[in-house]
Design an enzyme around this catalytic site. Structure first.
Site, PDB file in Angstrom:
ATOM      1  N   GLU A 286       0.822  -1.213   0.000  1.00 34.92           N
ATOM      2  CA  GLU A 286       0.000   0.000   0.000  1.00 34.92           C
ATOM      3  C   GLU A 286       0.860   1.268   0.000  1.00 34.92           C
ATOM      4  O   GLU A 286       0.580   2.214  -0.722  1.00 34.92           O
ATOM      5  CB  GLU A 286      -0.945  -0.007   1.215  1.00 34.92           C
ATOM      6  CG  GLU A 286      -1.781   1.247   1.293  1.00 34.92           C
ATOM      7  CD  GLU A 286      -3.263   0.990   1.499  1.00 34.92           C
ATOM      8  OE1 GLU A 286      -3.677  -0.170   1.613  1.00 34.92           O
ATOM      9  OE2 GLU A 286      -4.006   1.976   1.537  1.00 34.92           O
TER      10      GLU A 286
ATOM     11  N   ASP B 148      -4.410  -1.255  10.107  1.00 34.19           N
ATOM     12  CA  ASP B 148      -5.485  -1.876   9.331  1.00 34.19           C
ATOM     13  C   ASP B 148      -5.101  -3.280   8.880  1.00 34.19           C
ATOM     14  O   ASP B 148      -5.895  -4.221   8.957  1.00 34.19           O
ATOM     15  CB  ASP B 148      -5.824  -1.014   8.106  1.00 34.19           C
ATOM     16  CG  ASP B 148      -6.125   0.429   8.479  1.00 34.19           C
ATOM     17  OD1 ASP B 148      -6.378   0.693   9.667  1.00 34.19           O
ATOM     18  OD2 ASP B 148      -6.095   1.288   7.576  1.00 34.19           O
TER      19      ASP B 148
HETATM   20  C1  GLA Z   1      -5.950   5.106   8.395  1.00 32.58           C
HETATM   21  C2  GLA Z   1      -4.592   4.424   8.248  1.00 32.58           C
HETATM   22  C3  GLA Z   1      -4.174   3.761   9.549  1.00 32.58           C
HETATM   23  C4  GLA Z   1      -4.268   4.729  10.732  1.00 32.58           C
HETATM   24  C5  GLA Z   1      -5.624   5.442  10.723  1.00 32.58           C
HETATM   25  C6  GLA Z   1      -5.710   6.528  11.783  1.00 32.58           C
HETATM   26  O1  GLA Z   1      -6.935   4.143   8.617  1.00 32.58           O
HETATM   27  O2  GLA Z   1      -4.642   3.454   7.220  1.00 32.58           O
HETATM   28  O3  GLA Z   1      -2.869   3.241   9.426  1.00 32.58           O
HETATM   29  O4  GLA Z   1      -3.213   5.652  10.703  1.00 32.58           O
HETATM   30  O5  GLA Z   1      -5.908   6.027   9.472  1.00 32.58           O
HETATM   31  O6  GLA Z   1      -5.677   5.978  13.043  1.00 32.58           O
END
Ligand code: GLA
Length: 348
Positions: free
Chosen positions: A147, A159
């Site tokens: 990603e 995530d």
């Molecule tokens: C997005 C990013 C995560 C994290 C959140 C905020 O979802 O993909 O890695 O930084 O924002 O907590």
């Protein structure tokens, strides 16, 4: 339709991976901090077979796309799968390509990590197809690398870890500094409500990158390598930073503490306390990190007014979804009330 109807042969493997909702610990993962996401009961699925290059049908888009391994990325959904093949080849794994049929139950662009679900599902399929010696933490790291370096979004690791190693019904307490995890059971008799504001995330990417660099500037001024090195005892130094760096660092440091307190509250069954921490997290994201928008604030207020023990925006902010913890017996009234106050709300 499935792989067989589409490609005329049986798939060699099937793989799936879930989206996630974050309960506590926002914008801490790229600061070496703590997070507490939980996987959703909604997954992205692949049926796949080995191939030369990529040949993929995405049911949600009703679209078939092919690409050679040497062709550049195109800013479309196929990039996520191409990035997974690319990252494995970067690490020297002999992966020639992928033929796949993909469908997803994870809502897209609601801040529920549909992209992490697609990457983790794709890597799981490739692991099985090419018998790669990868564990689930390695899969999460490879998904993040795909990603960041291939798709070009500078995300943290939350995530992908939630999708790859999380377990349904448990909060995944993750220390993003060393990737140590612990499962904290979600309270029985409560529902985790995910409510979409239906506001597409505006300026999310530029806002996200600005926040990241503000955290780096705060580190430089405070003489630390990561905000993780600081604790609430350092707040006097943090408060003395120039605006808005003081706010950014204050959010991260207090949010890390909220995750630690939240895990303890879950383990002790103190749901009220957990709810208070969710609300404090939202206030901090609104006032200090400044990633909320009026619609998310409205939804959080509506959730609390209609019986939620806690509610906050979830994910990066700037739009997307909120998460609330609601007693199961009050869920219907909660849903009705929130819809009255915010008719556009989308319930998952
Ligand atoms: C997005 C990013 C995560 C994290 C959140 C905020 O979802 O993909 O890695 O930084 O924002 O907590």
């Amino acid at each position: 339709m499935m792989f067989k109807d589409f490609f005329g042969t049986e798939p060699s493997v099937r793989a799936s991976a879930p989206g996630r909702v974050n309960l506590l610990g926002e914008h801490t993962d790229y600061n070496g901090g703590f997070v507490l996401p939980t996987p959703l009961p909604y997954q992205t699925h692949l049926e796949a077979a080995p191939a030369e290059g990529l040949e993929v049908y995405a049911e949600n888009f009703g679209e078939r796309k092919s690409r050679g391994l040497d062709e550049p990325k195109q800013g479309d959904w196929l990039d996520y799968l191409a990035g997974c093949v690319w990252v494995l080849r970067q690490h020297g794994y002999p992966v020639a390509g992928l033929r796949a049929y993909v469908w997803s139950e994870v809502p897209m662009s609601g801040g529920l990590s549909s992209s992490a679900a697609l990457e983790v599902a794709t890597l799981r399929a490739l692991r099985e197809l090419y018998q790669l010696p990868l564990d689930d933490v390695q899969i999460a790291l490879l998904a993040q690398q795909a990603e960041v370096e291939y798709v070009g979004v500078r995300c943290g690791i939350m995530d992908q870890m939630a999708s790859s190693v999380g377990r349904l019904g448990y909060g995944l307490f993750l220390d993003t500094q060393n990737l140590a995890t612990r499962l904290a059971p979600l309270p029985e008799g409560y529902r985790v409500a995910v409510v979409d504001s239906r506001v597409p995330r505006r300026l999310a990417e530029s806002g996200y990158n600005t926040r990241r660099s503000e955290c780096e500037q705060a580190c430089a001024l405070l003489g630390v390598r990561s905000l993780r090195e600081l604790s609430p005892a350092d707040l006097p130094r943090i408060n003395a930073l120039p605006e808005p760096l003081n706010r950014r660092a204050r959010h991260v440091v207090t949010e890390n503490q909220r995750v630690l307190d939240g895990v303890q509250a879950l383990e002790q069954g103190d749901i009220r306390r957990f709810g208070e921490l969710m609300v404090a997290s939202h206030v901090s994201l609104r006032e200090d990190y400044q990633v909320s928008i009026p619609e998310l604030d409205l939804l959080v207020e509506a959730a609390l007014r209609h019986g939620a023990v806690g509610a906050r925006l979830t994910g990066a902010g700037f739009g997307g979804s909120t998460v609330a913890l609601v007693e199961a017996s009050r869920y219907e009234d909660f849903q009705k009330g929130v819809l009255q106050d915010y008719p556009r709300a989308g319930f998952l």
